[in-house]
Design an enzyme around this catalytic site. Structure first.
Site, mmCIF file in Angstrom:
data_model
loop_
_atom_site.group_PDB
_atom_site.id
_atom_site.type_symbol
_atom_site.label_atom_id
_atom_site.label_comp_id
_atom_site.label_asym_id
_atom_site.label_seq_id
_atom_site.Cartn_x
_atom_site.Cartn_y
_atom_site.Cartn_z
ATOM 1 C CG HIS F 15 -0.411 0.417 2.495
ATOM 2 N ND1 HIS F 15 -1.166 1.012 3.480
ATOM 3 C CD2 HIS F 15 0.843 0.293 2.987
ATOM 4 C CE1 HIS F 15 -0.378 1.248 4.524
ATOM 5 N NE2 HIS F 15 0.828 0.833 4.261
ATOM 6 C CB CYS F 34 3.588 5.773 5.174
ATOM 7 S SG CYS F 34 4.118 4.995 6.705
ATOM 8 C CG HIS F 40 5.372 0.715 2.689
ATOM 9 N ND1 HIS F 40 4.744 1.870 2.317
ATOM 10 C CD2 HIS F 40 4.858 0.382 3.896
ATOM 11 C CE1 HIS F 40 3.901 2.227 3.262
ATOM 12 N NE2 HIS F 40 3.942 1.344 4.226
ATOM 13 C CG HIS F 42 2.375 -3.097 6.520
ATOM 14 N ND1 HIS F 42 3.452 -2.809 7.307
ATOM 15 C CD2 HIS F 42 1.950 -1.909 6.018
ATOM 16 C CE1 HIS F 42 3.669 -1.486 7.308
ATOM 17 N NE2 HIS F 42 2.784 -0.927 6.525
ATOM 18 C CG ASP F 80 -3.052 -13.155 0.837
ATOM 19 O OD1 ASP F 80 -2.165 -12.501 1.407
ATOM 20 O OD2 ASP F 80 -2.944 -14.372 0.576
ATOM 21 C CG HIS F 81 0.257 -12.702 -1.911
ATOM 22 N ND1 HIS F 81 -0.130 -13.281 -0.735
ATOM 23 C CD2 HIS F 81 1.581 -12.985 -2.049
ATOM 24 C CE1 HIS F 81 0.910 -13.919 -0.205
ATOM 25 N NE2 HIS F 81 1.956 -13.750 -0.969
ATOM 26 C CD GLU F 125 -0.104 0.002 8.639
ATOM 27 O OE1 GLU F 125 -1.120 0.395 8.043
ATOM 28 O OE2 GLU F 125 0.780 0.779 9.052
#
Lengths: 136, 136, 136, 136, 136, 136
Positions: F15, F34, F40, F42, F80-81, F125
């Protein structure tokens, strides 16, 4: 009297597993959702291990505060909140798997740590997938 | 057929890193806030590893209940809720770094555990700083 | 350039420590409450480690998704939500201690993983008791 | 000035989810592998929360050592290394789900803890499944 | 649309539980080994919770980087690697139990955080003993 | 007799925090690293809490296997991913902070879970930054 000391640091990064020699279908077949073109990411947990003699004056193998500084300066600064594929120089022609990231972190830190100290990297990509280098 | 077995115990202790051969300034330069004269403290997590043959009658390398008792009797009782510098005999002339504490715990337990069992100590001072002894 | 890769899986099982060559008193003396005739149970955490060369085309030592599938097919399916003493073929004449379970998981997976990859098992019975096989 | 205090304890137990009013097929349809007739088991992690005024003489809401003793005497002793269905009086006509176990632990401890202290139970069956009672 | 946000920080400190109105015997009877005159210590884990509206321009209730800075400046700096009894102004006439430490941290931070944000403290003295303030 | 039940799931995503109404400098001032344009990522840990009556026939508030399936189908599959900014429909005009992700997951799941069950989301996060919605 050799002791191993360990320091844990972390970084959050995006990456994508993708071999440019292959077409998208082959990449998807090999890497599955890890090859998603828009990237995904992880909280990487990094353990750096040094093995050496205990200095009798300090009781230290290595000052953990200093080790933390070295890791932050040479690894975390380059990788944290970055896209490993696009924002670093290390994965131009290497796939940023946990294996390859660990080897690269080893190579970076090996130059910063005295040669008489053995160095080992453990890198967690998730709580369930992690790697160690070198071996033995 | 050798197997390694591990038992985790813990103790909470105060300590101070301080070399009496040095003046306060040098101690502060080397140990930073860890040399605070009034002590600070940690929740130490201790892992004791034994390596040996599995006894075919019990399926055990070592009875973990017994190992827990040995560790509690010979280590935890001496270190838990103590000031490592002032309340134990072990750090009169040794600095209570994680490295030195691990070596001392090894020396204590080595006398209590059969010589045909290999013994290894891992000691966490914090989640991010820990040590292992002996190495390899 | 060898790297170690680790995959974590888990299973929940009932077991009882009991040597049929002994009477109940001896079993209780050796195994304590672990010999309770109606069984007790654990959340077993299983770490499977493979050591091998990194494939330059994939950056992988082994595909972790595939390793997860192999472990689930050959280990988890047989052990998860089972009574290790009664529901599996492995503990007819072996006591299901963590040591023996780890050795059996090693023997199962050794047949499924290429021989040029070194294999190691770490098994947590609880957070405080765990084992590793083979050693070194 | 009310503060909440928490104490963590654990027990390892076998159980089976099974409603005797239903046939095996229905039980399997509802409870899946959790209804395995030979039981399976868990490492249960138990958190007991008390809410009350801080005693100005001790700085305590409740002595955590005493709370640990109360939990061990009245809960752990009855449940640890036991088969919840067969070895306890509590699940003769109740299914030992995490929900029901938590309510029963609450009922047991409510009698042991002063009525002016609010009591709450959190019970982990696994790291991924847990319950809390009462609510709000 | 209110959301709760949490930030975790930590500090390592020494302390001693001791009521100066009582003699040593009474202190030992009440506080056990926690009243050891030479102190012991802990790795304290601190969770600070803020509840408030999400700012539509930032998507934040509060900038976690800023919250970390506030906690470090006003709490960690004062408590980390300190003797809570001797090195801080807060426990001259209060016993440094987890309950009292949490209330004091709340009082410190309450002055630094906007009044329209609800504030709550959770403090772990060990993994097994922790407190929360205020309640409800 | 109401009980709260919790299920933990996870997803790994990329994100970027970025408000399109602001220029890059302002974004960097507000969001720091960020807002890195290449994203980047998480390992997000998601806890879903349901509060309701215990069904006396099953001993369940809700079947955890079913809850896991609902979360995976309606949340994990979508996130996801993935790149939260680019690959999902939810952050076209919302910044993917933990706060906003938690609210969106709540809104998604609220439609899938019976209205007589109270629903709450906790989203990590990182281990040190997490959020909860709704509050109270």
């Amino acid at each position: 009297m050799k002791v191993a000391v360990f320091r844990k640091e972390h970084f959050n990064a995006a990456h994508r597993l993708f071999n440019p020699d292959w077409d998208d279908d082959t990449n998807f077949k090999v890497f599955g959702k890890c090859s998603n073109p828009h990237y995904h990411g992880h909280n990487y947990e990094l353990y750096v291990q040094l093995i050496g003699e205990v200095n009798p004056k300090t009781g230290y193998v290595y000052d953990m505060k200093l080790l933390s500084d070295v890791i932050r300066e040479h690894v975390i600064k380059k990788f944290d909140h970055k896209n490993l594929n696009l924002d670093t120089e290390y994965f131009k022609d290497k796939i940023p798997t946990a294996e390859n990231i660990a080897v690269i972190i080893y190579d970076i830190l090996r130059k910063e740590i005295d040669a008489d100290l053995e160095l080992k990297i453990r890198l967690y990509e998730t709580e369930r997938n992690f790697v160690e280098y070198p071996v033995g």
